[in-house]
Scaffold this active site. Structure first.
Site, short mmCIF file in Angstrom:
data_model
loop_
_atom_site.label_atom_id
_atom_site.label_comp_id
_atom_site.label_asym_id
_atom_site.label_seq_id
_atom_site.Cartn_x
_atom_site.Cartn_y
_atom_site.Cartn_z
N GLY A 11 0.78 -1.23 0.00
CA GLY A 11 0.00 0.00 0.00
C GLY A 11 0.81 1.28 0.00
O GLY A 11 0.31 2.33 0.42
N SER A 12 2.06 1.23 -0.49
CA SER A 12 2.82 2.49 -0.52
C SER A 12 2.21 3.47 -1.53
O SER A 12 2.20 4.68 -1.30
CB SER A 12 4.30 2.24 -0.82
OG SER A 12 4.47 1.80 -2.15
N ARG A 90 -4.95 -8.93 -9.23
CA ARG A 90 -6.05 -9.75 -9.76
C ARG A 90 -6.48 -9.12 -11.09
O ARG A 90 -6.55 -7.90 -11.19
CB ARG A 90 -7.21 -9.67 -8.76
CG ARG A 90 -8.06 -10.87 -8.69
CD ARG A 90 -8.93 -10.80 -7.46
NE ARG A 90 -8.38 -11.54 -6.36
CZ ARG A 90 -8.35 -12.86 -6.30
NH1 ARG A 90 -8.82 -13.59 -7.28
NH2 ARG A 90 -7.83 -13.47 -5.25
N ASN A 106 -4.36 1.83 -13.85
CA ASN A 106 -3.43 0.93 -13.17
C ASN A 106 -2.03 1.52 -13.25
O ASN A 106 -1.71 2.26 -14.17
CB ASN A 106 -3.45 -0.44 -13.87
CG ASN A 106 -2.53 -1.44 -13.20
OD1 ASN A 106 -2.50 -1.54 -11.97
ND2 ASN A 106 -1.78 -2.19 -13.99
N HIS A 108 2.05 0.33 -13.32
CA HIS A 108 2.89 -0.84 -13.56
C HIS A 108 4.35 -0.42 -13.47
O HIS A 108 4.74 0.59 -14.09
CB HIS A 108 2.57 -1.44 -14.93
CG HIS A 108 3.32 -2.71 -15.17
ND1 HIS A 108 3.01 -3.88 -14.52
CD2 HIS A 108 4.40 -2.97 -15.95
CE1 HIS A 108 3.85 -4.81 -14.91
NE2 HIS A 108 4.71 -4.29 -15.76
C1 GAR Z 1 3.69 -1.34 -7.26
O1 GAR Z 1 5.06 -1.32 -7.57
C2 GAR Z 1 2.87 -1.49 -8.52
O2 GAR Z 1 3.43 -0.85 -9.62
C3 GAR Z 1 2.88 -2.99 -8.70
O3 GAR Z 1 2.65 -3.47 -7.40
C4 GAR Z 1 3.33 -2.61 -6.48
C5 GAR Z 1 2.42 -2.33 -5.32
O4 GAR Z 1 3.12 -1.66 -4.31
N1 GAR Z 1 1.88 -3.42 -9.62
C6 GAR Z 1 2.09 -4.36 -10.54
O5 GAR Z 1 3.11 -5.01 -10.63
C7 GAR Z 1 0.93 -4.58 -11.51
N2 GAR Z 1 1.29 -5.44 -12.57
P1 GAR Z 1 2.38 -0.93 -3.12
O6 GAR Z 1 1.41 -1.97 -2.53
O7 GAR Z 1 3.46 -0.56 -2.17
O8 GAR Z 1 1.66 0.25 -3.69
#
Ligand code: GAR
Length: 205
Positions: A11-12, A90, A106, A108
């Site tokens: 959740g950053s 998901r 989203n 990425h």
């Molecule tokens: C983030 O780096 C986001 O870009 C990635 O998950 C992480 C969540 O971090 N998403 C993906 O890889 C989607 N394909 P967070 O929970 O600290 O925000």
């Protein structure tokens, strides 16, 4: 406009968005956090930020349609105008996406279409890429695929480790995502096919 963030883990990005809303850098209401993971650290972050957190776990539903319908019902009840996926691990069905057409975005941690999937930072690093970055895009029915809103590139230095690269990517994410959300909220973008046109882009100060 009411915004919902969907997150499955740390959740950053949620925190960066919540902070930008709180400081008035994003002029919208962060109405809801939806998590599919009851043990995700993001839930405590939402509660601390006084954002309503709802856990909707896939295991509690006998099929994906019921699971997604529950989320759709909640989004409609809260009159959500933008769904922000922030580490939501998901893939949403075409039906779900169709219900919120061009209203789901989203983030990425790579320069799409390179390094799709759940381990993009690691994949780019071990592939030996010299440049990677961050992409914010609209969500369509395919994974990591919809029209690109913003991208920021980052050079991978010989001295970088996986850890230093992860830190740099997250730092970019925490600025780029609030900026993209703000552009959306202000109605400063139009979509034509795969191309997203931004009529005015001012960095958040
Ligand atoms: C983030 O780096 C986001 O870009 C990635 O998950 C992480 C969540 O971090 N998403 C993906 O890889 C989607 N394909 P967070 O929970 O600290 O925000």
């Amino acid at each position: 406009m009411n915004i919902a963030v969907f997150a499955s883990g740390r959740g950053s990005n949620f925190s960066a968005i919540a902070e930008a809303v709180k400081k008035g850098k994003i002029k919208a209401r962060l109405s809801l956090l939806v998590s599919d993971n009851p043990s995700a650290p993001v839930i405590a972050k939402a509660l601390r930020a006084q954002v309503k957190a709802v856990i909707i776990a896939r295991e509690d539903y006998s099929n994906r349609a019921d699971f997604e319908n529950e989320i759709i019902r909640l989004l409609k009840k809260e009159k959500i105008g933008l769904v922000v996926l922030a580490g939501f691990m998901r893939v949403l069905s075409p039906d779900f996406v169709g219900n919120f057409k061009n209203k789901i975005i989203n983030i990425h941690p790579a320069l799409l279409p390179a390094f799709k999937g759940a381990h993009a930072i690691r994949d780019a690093f071990f592939y030996g890429a010299k440049v990677t970055g961050v992409t914010v895009h609209f969500v369509d029915e395919k994974m990591d695929h919809g029209p690109i809103i913003l991208q920021q590139a980052l050079v991978i230095k010989a001295s970088d480790t996986l850890k230093s690269l992860e830190e740099k990517i997250h730092k970019i994410e925490h600025l780029l995502y609030p900026e993209a959300i703000n552009i959306f909220v202000k109605g400063k973008l139009g979509i034509k096919g795969r191309r997203v046109r931004i009529s005015s882009r001012k960095a958040l100060s």
